[in-house]
Design an enzyme around this catalytic site. Structure first.
Site, PDB file in Angstrom:
ATOM      1  N   GLY A 101       8.203  -2.717  -4.398  1.00  0.00           N
ATOM      2  CA  GLY A 101       9.621  -3.623  -4.984  1.00  0.00           C
ATOM      3  C   GLY A 101      10.264  -3.294  -3.281  1.00  0.00           C
ATOM      4  O   GLY A 101      10.766  -3.736  -3.008  1.00  0.00           O
ATOM      5  N   CYS A 102      10.014  -2.711  -2.216  1.00  0.00           N
ATOM      6  CA  CYS A 102      10.629  -1.841  -0.943  1.00  0.00           C
ATOM      7  C   CYS A 102       9.707  -2.375  -0.068  1.00  0.00           C
ATOM      8  O   CYS A 102       8.254  -2.146   0.113  1.00  0.00           O
ATOM      9  CB  CYS A 102      10.154  -0.771  -0.850  1.00  0.00           C
ATOM     10  SG  CYS A 102      11.574   0.284  -2.195  1.00  0.00           S
ATOM     11  N   ALA A 103      10.315  -3.459   1.004  1.00  0.00           N
ATOM     12  CA  ALA A 103       9.203  -3.125   1.866  1.00  0.00           C
ATOM     13  C   ALA A 103       8.761  -2.645   2.942  1.00  0.00           C
ATOM     14  O   ALA A 103       7.670  -2.310   3.818  1.00  0.00           O
ATOM     15  CB  ALA A 103       9.935  -4.543   3.120  1.00  0.00           C
TER      16      ALA A 103
END
Length: 140
Positions: free
Chosen positions: A46-48
């Protein structure tokens, strides 16, 4: 670094450019992760940017589960956000982690309005991951 010190330092900085620089400096204080910690299992979804969290479980004197976290990111500001989250949660009892809501702190620091949506999502993903591990430790 202690979370109260971070909050105090943030409050001394009026400009957001200075706060971003401070976040970058916070990231530089993180203890380096060993090469073997950069695994798919430790990667935060969920982290870019790429973010890794390594968790160590222990017990306090009363036998309650505690969790200690180490982390890293490939992006400077995100690495600072990792340091902020670790200052808030690392080394605490599982129940304390579960009971600590990070949202008011992020609002107090102005992060809610000044982070890109991708960074805000990543920050939420880190907190969710930490809380999930705390819930697992508390019920084990």
């Amino acid at each position: 670094m202690v979370i109260d010190d971070i909050i105090g330092n943030f409050e001394l900085l009026d400009e957001w450019e200075d706060r971003y620089r401070y976040l970058i400096e916070l990231g530089r204080t993180l203890e380096p992760l060993p090469k073997e910690a950069y695994t798919d299992e430790n990667k935060v979804r969920g982290c870019a940017s790429q973010v890794w969290l390594e968790t160590t479980q222990g017990q306090d004197a009363a036998g309650a589960p505690t969790l200690t976290f180490r982390g890293d990111s490939d992006a400077h500001i995100v690495r600072g956000l990792v340091a902020l989250v670790l200052a808030l949660y690392s080394g605490r009892r599982a129940q304390e982690i579960i009971d600590t809501d990070a949202a008011p702190l992020f609002k107090q620091l102005g992060l809610a309005e000044h982070l890109t949506p991708q960074r805000a999502n990543g920050l939420r993903s880190m907190v969710e991951r930490i809380k999930r591990e705390a819930r697992e430790a508390a019920t084990a």
